[in-house]
Design an enzyme around this catalytic site. Structure first.
Site, PDB file in Angstrom:
ATOM      1  CG  ASP A 220       8.401   5.838  -4.378  1.00 18.24           C
ATOM      2  OD1 ASP A 220       7.224   5.558  -4.676  1.00 18.24           O
ATOM      3  OD2 ASP A 220       9.228   4.979  -4.001  1.00 18.24           O
ATOM      4  CG  LEU A 221       4.539   5.811   0.886  1.00 17.33           C
ATOM      5  CD1 LEU A 221       4.743   6.872   1.950  1.00 17.33           C
ATOM      6  CD2 LEU A 221       3.067   5.387   0.858  1.00 17.33           C
ATOM      7  CG  ASP A 222       5.449   1.613  -0.689  1.00 21.81           C
ATOM      8  OD1 ASP A 222       5.178   1.615   0.516  1.00 21.81           O
ATOM      9  OD2 ASP A 222       4.582   1.513  -1.579  1.00 21.81           O
TER      10      ASP A 222
ATOM     11  CB  THR B  43       6.243  -0.561   2.693  1.00 25.81           C
ATOM     12  OG1 THR B  43       6.695   0.073   1.509  1.00 25.81           O
ATOM     13  CG2 THR B  43       5.552   0.414   3.598  1.00 25.81           C
TER      14      THR B  43
ATOM     15  CE  LYS C 229      13.176  -2.883  -2.698  1.00 26.00           C
ATOM     16  NZ  LYS C 229      14.541  -2.674  -2.254  1.00 26.00           N
TER      17      LYS C 229
ATOM     18  CB  SER D 187       3.072   6.407  -3.798  1.00 29.52           C
ATOM     19  OG  SER D 187       3.006   5.027  -3.515  1.00 29.52           O
ATOM     20  CB  ALA D 188       2.853   2.460  -7.672  1.00 31.86           C
TER      21      ALA D 188
ATOM     22  CE  LYS E 280       5.966   6.195  -8.950  1.00 34.95           C
ATOM     23  NZ  LYS E 280       6.516   6.109  -7.590  1.00 34.95           N
TER      24      LYS E 280
ATOM     25  CD  GLU F 246      10.346   6.399  -7.555  1.00 34.79           C
ATOM     26  OE1 GLU F 246      10.877   5.387  -7.096  1.00 34.79           O
ATOM     27  OE2 GLU F 246       9.123   6.485  -7.713  1.00 34.79           O
ATOM     28  CG  ASP F 247      12.575   2.852  -3.517  1.00 31.87           C
ATOM     29  OD1 ASP F 247      11.571   3.391  -4.043  1.00 31.87           O
ATOM     30  OD2 ASP F 247      12.551   1.692  -3.059  1.00 31.87           O
TER      31      ASP F 247
HETATM   32  C1  BG6 Z   1       4.844   0.669  -4.743  1.00 28.10           C
HETATM   33  C2  BG6 Z   1       5.701  -0.448  -4.197  1.00 28.10           C
HETATM   34  O1  BG6 Z   1       5.132   1.865  -4.080  1.00 28.10           O
HETATM   35  O2  BG6 Z   1       3.466   0.357  -4.593  1.00 28.10           O
HETATM   36  C3  BG6 Z   1       5.339  -1.748  -4.889  1.00 28.10           C
HETATM   37  O3  BG6 Z   1       7.074  -0.163  -4.413  1.00 28.10           O
HETATM   38  C4  BG6 Z   1       3.835  -2.013  -4.732  1.00 28.10           C
HETATM   39  O4  BG6 Z   1       6.091  -2.805  -4.348  1.00 28.10           O
HETATM   40  C5  BG6 Z   1       3.043  -0.819  -5.266  1.00 28.10           C
HETATM   41  O5  BG6 Z   1       3.467  -3.183  -5.433  1.00 28.10           O
HETATM   42  C6  BG6 Z   1       1.541  -0.983  -5.112  1.00 28.10           C
HETATM   43  O6  BG6 Z   1       1.225  -0.994  -3.759  1.00 28.10           O
HETATM   44  P1  BG6 Z   1      -0.200  -1.350  -3.147  1.00 28.10           P
HETATM   45  O7  BG6 Z   1      -0.078  -0.870  -1.712  1.00 28.10           O
HETATM   46  O8  BG6 Z   1      -1.210  -0.553  -3.909  1.00 28.10           O
HETATM   47  O9  BG6 Z   1      -0.400  -2.792  -3.286  1.00 28.10           O
HETATM   48 MG    MG Z   2       9.529   3.010  -3.990  1.00 24.92          MG
END
Ligand code: BG6
Ligand code: MG
Length: 217
Positions: A9-11, A17, A45, A114-115, A145, A169-170
């Site tokens: 996962d990224l964030d 972030t 998250k 990542s989302a 997810k 994953e966090d």
């Molecule tokens: C996830 C974050 O990785 O990405 C969420 O944990 C965030 O908090 C989601 O809402 C979507 O991110 P973005 O950058 O497309 O708005």
């Molecule tokens: Mg995350």
């Protein structure tokens, strides 16, 4: 189990972030006239942008029409983008680079799942895009997810069976996504809040591949 690929996962796993997302969402809440706490932010998250907005609106007990909903999401993202413009490689979480390099040196494939629709921009700001063999982000999936789509697509593009993949994953939604995809999963954070991961670690500092292999042998 032989680990053939690791999916990150990224964030919250590669970079923190969450505070930028929080400040951006809080600004939206302020404009709408309600308080949005850091505790409320925990619920966002791993959740997609539009679902995050829906959670925020529920917290503030606000109902808006579809057009306003779209506008608010765009506005939030413009705030968020302004914060991440100045992001640097110094913000990569401790131990991540070393761990990614160790995986590469040991022939383990590396994917991002990542989302976030801002994933590529962030990877470029951090100067680590080339460390990933495949990047699946919020632009490439239709199911957020805990649906496993993001990780299953990553495994498929890498040509690895889900049961040979290990996800980091966090967020609970992300752990559930890995599980729903039939993958192994290590949680990053506090074991009190993260359920159903095989193991939970605080981060990648002092973590190495031998340690992880020993857990799965
Ligand atoms: C996830 C974050 O990785 O990405 C969420 O944990 C965030 O908090 C989601 O809402 C979507 O991110 P973005 O950058 O497309 O708005
Ligand atoms: Mg995350």
């Amino acid at each position: 189990m032989k680990i053939k690929a690791c999916l990150f996962d990224l964030d919250g796993v590669v970079v923190d972030t969450a505070r930028y997302h929080y400040i951006a969402w809080k600004r939206i809440a302020d404009q709408l006239g309600f308080y949005f706490s850091e505790l409320d932010n925990e619920k966002l998250k791993g959740v997609s942008r539009m679902e995050s907005l829906d959670i925020l609106l529920r917290v503030g007990k606000k109902e808006v029409d579809i057009k306003t909903r779209e506008e608010l999401a765009i506005l939030k993202n413009s705030y968020y983008l302004s914060f991440i413009q100045s992001m640097t490689p110094g913000e990569i979480l401790p131990g991540v680079i070393e761990f990614l390099d160790e995986l590469r040196n040991n022939g383990i494939l590396i994917g991002l799942g990542s989302a976030s629709k801002n994933s590529l921009l962030i990877l470029d700001k951090l100067n680590i895009r080339e460390k990933f063999d495949v990047v699946i982000d919020g632009n490439k999936v239709s199911n957020a997810k805990p649906d496993p789509e993001v990780f299953l697509n990553g495994a498929a593009e890498l040509g690895v069976s889900p049961s040979d993949c290990l996800v980091f994953e966090d967020a609970q939604a992300g752990i559930d996504a890995a599980r729903n995809g039939g993958m192994h999963c290590i949680g990053i954070g506090n074991p009190e809040y993260l359920k159903n991961a095989d193991f939970v670690i605080p981060g990648f500092l002092k973590m190495d591949l031998d340690q992880i292999k020993s857990w799965y042998s």
